[in-house]
Design a protein around this motif. Sequence first.
Motif, mmCIF file in Angstrom:
data_model
loop_
_atom_site.group_PDB
_atom_site.id
_atom_site.type_symbol
_atom_site.label_atom_id
_atom_site.label_comp_id
_atom_site.label_asym_id
_atom_site.label_seq_id
_atom_site.Cartn_x
_atom_site.Cartn_y
_atom_site.Cartn_z
ATOM 1 N N PRO A 54 49.480 30.036 2.476
ATOM 2 C CA PRO A 54 50.898 30.119 2.876
ATOM 3 C C PRO A 54 51.630 29.097 3.833
ATOM 4 N N VAL A 55 50.653 28.671 4.898
ATOM 5 C CA VAL A 55 51.364 27.792 5.850
ATOM 6 C C VAL A 55 51.714 26.231 5.246
ATOM 7 N N ALA A 56 50.793 25.910 4.196
ATOM 8 C CA ALA A 56 50.936 24.726 3.499
ATOM 9 C C ALA A 56 52.161 24.811 2.705
ATOM 10 N N TYR A 57 52.224 25.967 1.845
ATOM 11 C CA TYR A 57 53.476 26.128 1.022
ATOM 12 C C TYR A 57 54.888 26.293 1.798
ATOM 13 N N LEU A 58 54.777 27.013 3.023
ATOM 14 C CA LEU A 58 55.930 27.099 3.743
ATOM 15 C C LEU A 58 56.380 25.841 4.174
ATOM 16 N N LEU A 59 55.520 25.049 4.662
ATOM 17 C CA LEU A 59 55.566 23.594 5.297
ATOM 18 C C LEU A 59 56.324 22.843 4.287
ATOM 19 N N SER A 60 55.908 22.916 2.773
ATOM 20 C CA SER A 60 56.585 22.120 2.075
ATOM 21 C C SER A 60 58.184 22.646 1.653
ATOM 22 N N ALA A 61 58.204 23.764 1.736
ATOM 23 C CA ALA A 61 59.521 24.246 1.701
ATOM 24 C C ALA A 61 60.384 23.961 2.865
ATOM 25 N N PHE A 62 59.762 23.863 4.183
ATOM 26 C CA PHE A 62 60.738 23.300 5.321
ATOM 27 C C PHE A 62 61.149 22.014 5.165
ATOM 28 N N SER A 63 60.087 21.212 4.558
ATOM 29 C CA SER A 63 60.183 19.585 4.321
ATOM 30 C C SER A 63 61.273 19.592 3.426
ATOM 31 N N ALA A 64 61.597 20.288 2.145
ATOM 32 C CA ALA A 64 62.609 20.365 1.236
ATOM 33 C C ALA A 64 63.771 20.505 2.189
ATOM 34 N N VAL A 65 63.764 21.497 2.949
ATOM 35 C CA VAL A 65 65.262 21.800 3.917
ATOM 36 C C VAL A 65 65.524 20.352 4.645
ATOM 37 N N VAL A 66 64.604 19.881 5.232
ATOM 38 C CA VAL A 66 64.914 18.691 5.864
ATOM 39 C C VAL A 66 65.346 17.679 5.182
ATOM 40 N N TYR A 67 64.692 17.372 4.304
ATOM 41 C CA TYR A 67 65.187 16.260 3.070
ATOM 42 C C TYR A 67 66.602 16.556 2.683
ATOM 43 N N LEU A 68 66.787 17.867 2.362
ATOM 44 C CA LEU A 68 68.142 18.122 2.014
ATOM 45 C C LEU A 68 69.136 17.798 2.967
ATOM 46 N N VAL A 69 68.937 18.201 4.302
ATOM 47 C CA VAL A 69 69.874 18.110 5.194
ATOM 48 C C VAL A 69 70.135 16.511 5.515
ATOM 49 N N ALA A 70 68.902 15.943 5.458
ATOM 50 C CA ALA A 70 68.994 14.217 5.637
ATOM 51 C C ALA A 70 69.952 13.587 4.441
ATOM 52 N N THR A 71 69.623 14.108 3.180
ATOM 53 C CA THR A 71 70.445 13.642 2.302
ATOM 54 C C THR A 71 71.915 14.050 2.480
ATOM 55 N N ILE A 72 72.337 15.091 2.818
ATOM 56 C CA ILE A 72 73.823 15.648 2.991
ATOM 57 C C ILE A 72 74.220 14.684 4.305
ATOM 58 N N GLY A 73 73.481 14.373 5.257
ATOM 59 C CA GLY A 73 74.100 13.590 6.146
ATOM 60 C C GLY A 73 74.096 12.098 5.976
ATOM 61 N N LEU A 74 73.377 11.656 5.276
ATOM 62 C CA LEU A 74 73.525 10.090 4.757
ATOM 63 C C LEU A 74 74.665 10.168 3.689
ATOM 64 N N ALA A 75 74.793 10.987 2.895
ATOM 65 C CA ALA A 75 75.851 10.908 1.799
ATOM 66 C C ALA A 75 77.281 11.064 2.365
ATOM 67 N N ARG A 76 77.180 12.067 3.504
ATOM 68 C CA ARG A 76 78.610 12.369 4.096
ATOM 69 C C ARG A 76 79.209 11.166 4.901
ATOM 70 N N GLY A 77 78.162 10.450 5.550
ATOM 71 C CA GLY A 77 78.487 9.140 6.276
ATOM 72 C C GLY A 77 79.392 9.632 7.510
#
Length: 157
Positions: A54-77
């Motif tokens: 569970p820890v590994a899979y929850l960390l993967s989900a957390f990393s997906a959220v972090v990547y999504l927020v970074a994508t939105i921030g970079l795309a928004r400018g």
Amino acid sequence: MADRLGAPAAGSDGPTDHGSRGPGRVLVALYGTFALAAGARAAVQLATQFDEAPVAYLLSAFSAVVYLVATIGLARGGRGGRRTAVVAVLVELVGVLVVGTLSLLDRQAFPDATVWSVYGQGYGFIPLVLPVLGLLWLRHLAELDAAPPDEQDPGAA
């Protein structure tokens, strides 16, 4: 023409739109790809194997959220988007370093790999390199915006 295709978004809070070309587009594409890959992987793992690691899979989900927020921030400018991206990319860098180190020191704590395990080894170490490149790009954009308009070279970005 404010509504033309490819024009900066209305309400852009930066003097220029440097991040919408070249390396900025590549970073948005990479972060978007990692958000999708990590999110899909985590969704399948959480739905089918949650009790195994569970820890590994929850960390993967957390990393997906972090990547999504970074994508939105970079795309928004603009300043707001860059601030959002900087926070997300810093969280990503800390996550990669902490999870990477812990996954090497205590293999039992991570019985299954996460995106950030062993510094992103399963993804060709891109998760380790990507936040460094992201921070360098964001610093470059901040420097461009801080420069007087006559010193900005629109073809350089």
